[in-house]
Design a protein around this motif. Structure first.
Motif, short mmCIF file in Angstrom:
data_model
loop_
_atom_site.label_atom_id
_atom_site.label_comp_id
_atom_site.label_asym_id
_atom_site.label_seq_id
_atom_site.Cartn_x
_atom_site.Cartn_y
_atom_site.Cartn_z
N GLN A 1 0.51 -1.15 0.13
CA GLN A 1 0.02 -0.01 0.14
C GLN A 1 1.01 1.24 0.06
O GLN A 1 0.68 2.23 0.72
N LEU A 2 2.01 1.19 -1.01
CA LEU A 2 2.83 2.54 -1.11
C LEU A 2 2.08 3.11 -1.95
O LEU A 2 1.58 3.16 -3.33
N LYS A 3 2.20 4.33 -1.71
CA LYS A 3 1.70 5.66 -2.51
C LYS A 3 2.97 6.63 -2.92
O LYS A 3 4.11 6.76 -2.01
N GLU A 4 2.96 7.29 -4.05
CA GLU A 4 4.07 8.07 -4.23
C GLU A 4 4.56 8.95 -3.01
O GLU A 4 3.76 9.54 -2.50
N GLY A 5 6.04 8.83 -2.93
CA GLY A 5 6.53 9.69 -1.89
C GLY A 5 6.33 9.15 -0.50
O GLY A 5 6.65 9.82 0.67
N ASN A 6 6.15 7.94 -0.37
CA ASN A 6 5.40 7.11 1.02
C ASN A 6 6.71 6.85 1.84
O ASN A 6 7.62 6.64 1.13
#
Ligand code: 4NP
Length: 163
Positions: A154-159
Motif C-alpha cells: 500500500q505504497l503511494k508516491e513519496g510514501n
C-alpha cells in the motif's frame, strides 16, 4: 522499509542491471525512503568487480546511474530481504539450497510476473552478448515488480512507509 534483492549468477550482467533499473523507477516515484534495493550473484568469481561493460553501456544509454554497483555473493543472511528476485531458474534453485524453506516463498523469478510472456528466464548476456534483449526484459519486469510492491505494501508516491 521494503527490501528487494535481485540475484543472478555472476552479479555483473543481469542483476546489477535490474538493481539500477529498478532503483531509477523507485526514485522516479519518490519511493527511495520506502524501498531498499540491492543485488548479488550465486557465484563468487566476480566479487568486488564493477558490472560488465555491456551492462554499463546499456544503463548509460538509458540515463540510469551505475555508480556504486559492486559484485557480491549471495549468502544466507540475504534471507532478510522481503523480495528475492531471481533472473533464471538455476539462480532460484541455488538460492533455495542456501535458504531455509520458511524463506522460499520470498524467492521468485522476475519474469514470473509477466503473465503474458512465455519466456520465464532472463537470458544470460555473458554468453549471448545480447544486452539489449536483457534490458528490455528487465525494464518491463521491473515496472511490473514495482507495481506489485506498491500494491502489496500500500505504497503511494513519496510514501515513507516504516520510517
Ligand atoms: P550474470 O552473467 O549472471 O548475468 O552476471 C554472468 C557473468 C559471469 C559468469 C556467468 C554469468 N561467469 O561464469 O563468470
Amino acid at each position: 522499509m521494503v527490501s528487494v534483492l535481485f540475484v543472478c549468477l555472476g552479479n555483473i550482467c543481469r542483476s546489477p542491471m535490474a538493481e539500477a533499473t529498478f532503483r531509477a523507477k523507485v526514485e522516479d516515484e519518490n519511493l527511495s525512503e520506502a524501498i531498499e534495493v540491492d543485488s548479488a550473484g550465486t557465484g563468487d568469481w566476480h566479487v568486488g568487480k564493477k558490472p560488465h561493460e555491456g551492462t554499463l553501456a546499456i544503463l548509460r544509454e538509458n540515463n540510469i546511474k551505475s555508480d556504486d554497483l559492486i559484485a557480491r555473493q549471495f549468502h544466507g543472511e540475504d534471507k532478510k530481504y522481503d523480495y528475492i528476485v531471481a533472473m533464471d531458474a538455476s539462480n532460484e534453485r541455488n538460492m533455495k539450497k542456501i535458504l531455509d524453506s520458511e524463506h522460499h516463498g520470498k524467492v521468485f523469478k522476475l519474469l514470473d510476473l509477466m503473465d503474458e510472456s512465455r519466456e520465464k528466464e532472463v537470458p544470460d548476456p555473458y554468453y549471448t552478448g545480447n544486452f539489449q534483449e536483457v534490458y528490455d526484459l528487465v525494464e518491463s519486469g521491473c515496472s511490473r515488480l514495482l507495481n506489485k510492491i506498491k500494491k502489496d505494501n500500500q505504497l503511494k508516491e513519496g510514501n515513507t512507509y516504516g520510517k
